[in-house]
Design a protein around this motif. Structure first.
Motif, PDB file in Angstrom:
ATOM      1  N   SER A   2       0.826  -1.199   0.000  1.00  0.00           N
ATOM      2  CA  SER A   2       0.000   0.000   0.000  1.00  0.00           C
ATOM      3  C   SER A   2       0.867   1.258   0.000  1.00  0.00           C
ATOM      4  O   SER A   2       1.965   1.278   0.537  1.00  0.00           O
ATOM      5  N   ASP A   3       0.348   2.279  -0.619  1.00  0.00           N
ATOM      6  CA  ASP A   3       1.095   3.535  -0.674  1.00  0.00           C
ATOM      7  C   ASP A   3       0.884   4.392   0.556  1.00  0.00           C
ATOM      8  O   ASP A   3       1.616   5.325   0.816  1.00  0.00           O
ATOM      9  N   LEU A   5       0.731   5.709   4.317  1.00  0.00           N
ATOM     10  CA  LEU A   5       1.753   5.672   5.352  1.00  0.00           C
ATOM     11  C   LEU A   5       1.156   5.271   6.694  1.00  0.00           C
ATOM     12  O   LEU A   5       0.321   5.961   7.259  1.00  0.00           O
ATOM     13  N   ARG A   6       1.586   4.178   7.193  1.00  0.00           N
ATOM     14  CA  ARG A   6       1.138   3.733   8.504  1.00  0.00           C
ATOM     15  C   ARG A   6       2.174   4.146   9.530  1.00  0.00           C
ATOM     16  O   ARG A   6       3.363   3.942   9.334  1.00  0.00           O
ATOM     17  N   SER A   8       3.380   4.453  13.747  1.00  0.00           N
ATOM     18  CA  SER A   8       3.242   3.760  15.024  1.00  0.00           C
ATOM     19  C   SER A   8       2.252   4.469  15.946  1.00  0.00           C
ATOM     20  O   SER A   8       1.961   5.639  15.806  1.00  0.00           O
TER      21      SER A   8
ATOM     22  N   LEU B   5       9.226   1.252  19.516  1.00  0.00           N
ATOM     23  CA  LEU B   5       8.721   2.070  18.427  1.00  0.00           C
ATOM     24  C   LEU B   5       8.551   1.246  17.161  1.00  0.00           C
ATOM     25  O   LEU B   5       9.501   0.721  16.606  1.00  0.00           O
ATOM     26  N   ARG B   6       7.347   1.163  16.724  1.00  0.00           N
ATOM     27  CA  ARG B   6       7.087   0.449  15.477  1.00  0.00           C
ATOM     28  C   ARG B   6       6.957   1.467  14.358  1.00  0.00           C
ATOM     29  O   ARG B   6       6.240   2.444  14.481  1.00  0.00           O
ATOM     30  N   ILE B   7       7.602   1.175  13.289  1.00  0.00           N
ATOM     31  CA  ILE B   7       7.570   2.119  12.186  1.00  0.00           C
ATOM     32  C   ILE B   7       7.021   1.428  10.954  1.00  0.00           C
ATOM     33  O   ILE B   7       7.055   0.211  10.835  1.00  0.00           O
ATOM     34  N   SER B   8       6.515   2.236  10.059  1.00  0.00           N
ATOM     35  CA  SER B   8       5.866   1.669   8.880  1.00  0.00           C
ATOM     36  C   SER B   8       6.856   0.920   7.999  1.00  0.00           C
ATOM     37  O   SER B   8       8.056   1.140   8.048  1.00  0.00           O
ATOM     38  N   LYS B  10       7.398   1.281   4.902  1.00  0.00           N
ATOM     39  CA  LYS B  10       8.145   2.181   4.040  1.00  0.00           C
ATOM     40  C   LYS B  10       9.353   2.765   4.752  1.00  0.00           C
ATOM     41  O   LYS B  10      10.405   2.940   4.167  1.00  0.00           O
ATOM     42  N   VAL B 382       9.997   7.972   3.411  1.00  0.00           N
ATOM     43  CA  VAL B 382       8.727   8.419   3.920  1.00  0.00           C
ATOM     44  C   VAL B 382       8.661   9.907   3.654  1.00  0.00           C
ATOM     45  O   VAL B 382       9.673  10.540   3.404  1.00  0.00           O
TER      46      VAL B 382
END
Lengths: 404, 404
Positions: A2-3, A5-6, A8, B5-8, B10, B382
């Motif tokens: 997916s494009d 941005l998810r 945290s 910390l969870r990051i996307s 991307k 990002v």
DNA sequence: CTTTAATTCGTTCTGTTACCGAACTTATTA
DNA sequence: TAATAAGTTCGGTAACAGAACGAATTAAAG
């Protein structure tokens, strides 16, 4: 893939907090609209924040179509910070809550013995103010101390600070942290002044901003892209050493600074003495000028002409959107009007110059700003590279009232 | 709630790309160690990047205990950028691949008709170079054009650029994008020079860096905290207008700039003429100085003395860790030695001054740097506030070889 | 004055993405 | 054969999105 941005949870938590801090009492649905996050997520985050004690329910909306919404607000007294403006002659100490409201604000003459004595004096003042306002010490999380010099992050010392004895030989940060029992940060006082004016004064919303403080000495603070410019050894803004004004190749200029010699209070007094033969103070020069004293008027013109060259230098190098004048001399309207008149004569494109709105309190308000930003970041922020949080603009009135 | 910390995806993809770009051929296990991400995640991301065509398998490790590892590398020709250094007399155009290797590099006299003619000339040069290297146009993604002036992001015009005709009256960015068929960015040439030296030259790893270009004119580029200082209207670094050198209150200083009048080539030639009665070029002055001509030596001393004051002004305001000299005059060792001798006489704390390592190619290398950074960001990054990507340092040799 | 429609709030439920970590398999050297 | 490192499989989990739905409120229609 997916494009979209998810991000945290913590990252979102931060933007939710920002919305609550800035949006005053606000419903979860509004936060969702503002942040672009889903209603469900907002509910989760707000619930977590409520459990942790950072926000609380404060009311409901009414008067519009649709179901009423529960509104949430910051728990303002969840944490406090200490803001300090340490000068060569005076210390100013204030305590601020999370709503950015300045509670107590005390001023005292700086302890002339310097070093640890000053640290103890500041801590004493802060804790006095805290207990006067019935603030539990445990809720104070951070102290920000503005100093007239260049704090060294590695050693905790303060360099280039001739007016504060002993701070160049001790770990000042460690001393403050020991005495306070919580984190402490040092920052140059003029840097804090820019931050203050950027937050609540002349420089609101301006990302490229300069502050020139002119009084006993000269200093400047510079913000570029919303960030403070500190320089390699925190010596950015040591404007006194600008090779302008007096001959920079004279030995005296190497000690005091060529620009400082020409433009600061000593230089003004000397110039008046040379013209009139009388030795008087700088405030007296301003007074005489108002009464039409030729020599005094000439001194003001000359001072402004030098100041204009300093401002021109800043504009040529960093091109700020606005230059704010501060310090006991820089705040005088007589200086501003002359600067505005002379600047176009020696600089090709317009530079917006104004005096600071916050006057001598710019630095302490800046200390509050940096402290609150830091606190919001450590409490709710990610360790993102750009850790800025936008502070609310509203509390200026509350702030003014609180300090009679 | 977890503290970690969870990051996307991307975001991680970006750091994986960074590891591959910088680490040359690298195994997935090594990437995992470097980035701190799990082996499993790295495998996923690398697989995705491979499918999309950005990286490829290139070999295996051997010679150590344990299983051999498959190594991955960038697909260098997955995308290209065009880097341009547009000067008043010469245009230099280069094409760079993702590995930061400069392929073709062409120089031509700038089309004197200015405006659209220059745009067409540059596009022609770029496409010529591309087809000579058999690079498909579709793979070129971005052009970065360095201009001697202040590009205005809103209107796409270039202000304060007296040497490039017509660029102040047209949307230059739009014109380039139309002619190229892909994105274009404009940047001040001296700003690009700092970036270049910061990437592959004197300023590697230095976050607070200044570049002073001295030639026909003067300009400066400033990096603070690793970011370029552009100023409110992109006029940061218009050093010519520093109110130093010539009397800034003269009318001529308002046009040309007081500092530029004193220190740039015209000023040098005038000074030589005044001392010796003969009118000769700046290169000739340097030559005469080498042969012991008193007047020429005096001119060099005087020029350096002025330059030192400009450097002092930058140091006082922004306190960079290093100041790099560039431009046809600034690159001369005769100037550097004099600057090093004179600076301590008028500035209290040491300032590190050196000549640029990249010479006249600093700007075009900076253009490549900014373009590659931008490309890496749009492709793998990002939309983070601080979109810096660290480019590899290795390719300097490749780069030098590629340009005979 | 009631009923209904429109509107907004908030929750529940069901994904999906982007990760982690442990266990396991595979490949290599000593 | 033991030690070690690379890579995969499998089973989680946190942090979101989005649709559907119930609940609460006002405006408009009857």
């Amino acid at each position: 893939m997916s494009d979209s941005l998810r991000i945290s949870r913590k990252f979102s938590q931060r933007s939710v907090m920002e919305a609550i801090v800035q949006g005053g009492p606000i419903s979860r649905a509004s936060i969702a609209k503002q942040t672009g996050l889903s209603k469900q997520t907002i509910s989760e985050i707000v619930r977590a924040l409520e459990v942790e004690g950072w926000v609380k329910e404060t009311g409901r909306t009414s008067g519009h179509v649709g179901r009423t919404a529960v509104t949430y607000e910051l728990v303002y007294d969840a944490a406090y910070i200490v803001a300090v403006d340490l000068g060569g002659t005076k210390v100013r100490v204030a305590i601020t809550d999370l709503a950015c409201q300045i509670f107590a604000e005390d001023t005292e003459p700086t302890d002339p013995r310097g070093g640890q004595y000053i640290v103890d004096q500041i801590v004493k003042l802060a804790f006095q103010a805290a207990s006067r306002q019935r603030i539990a010490r445990k809720k104070i999380r951070l102290a920000v101390v503005g100093v007239p010099g260049a704090p060294d992050a590695q050693t905790g010392r303060v360099l280039l600070a001739p007016n504060i004895a002993g701070f160049d030989k001790m770990d000042v940060v460690a001393a403050f942290e020991r005495a306070f029992g919580f984190d402490a940060m040092l920052e140059n006082d003029v840097n804090l002044a820019v931050l203050g004016e950027n937050w609540l004064g002349q420089g609101q919303g301006i990302d490229n901003l300069a502050y020139v403080a002119l009084g006993t000495g000269v200093g400047s603070g510079l913000m570029v892209g919303g960030q403070l410019v500190r320089g390699a050894i925190n010596a950015a803004g040591e404007l006194g050493f600008l090779p302008l004004g007096a001959d920079p190749f004279e030995a005296e200029s190497l000690r005091t600074g060529a620009f400082e010699r020409a433009v600061a209070s000593h230089g003004m007094a000397d110039r008046y003495a040379a013209l009139s033969g009388r030795v008087i103070s700088v405030p007296a020069i301003f007074e005489n000028a108002q009464n039409g004293d030729e020599a005094a008027l000439a001194v003001l013109d000359e001072t402004a002409r030098y100041l204009v060259r300093g401002i021109g230098a800043i504009a040529a190098i960093a091109n700020p959107e606005k230059v704010i004048l501060g310090g006991s001399i820089g705040l005088r309207p007589e200086i501003l009007e002359r600067v505005k008149a002379f600047l176009p004569q020696c600089f090709p494109y317009p530079v917006n110059v104004e005096t600071g709105e916050l006057g001598s309190r710019a630095a302490i308000i800046g200390a509050a700003a940096i402290g609150l930003g830091q606190l919001h970041n450590t409490l709710f922020g990610v360790d993102a590279p750009d850790g800025r949080i936008s502070l609310p603009r509203a509390s200026m009135t509350a702030l003014q009232e609180a300090v009679r």
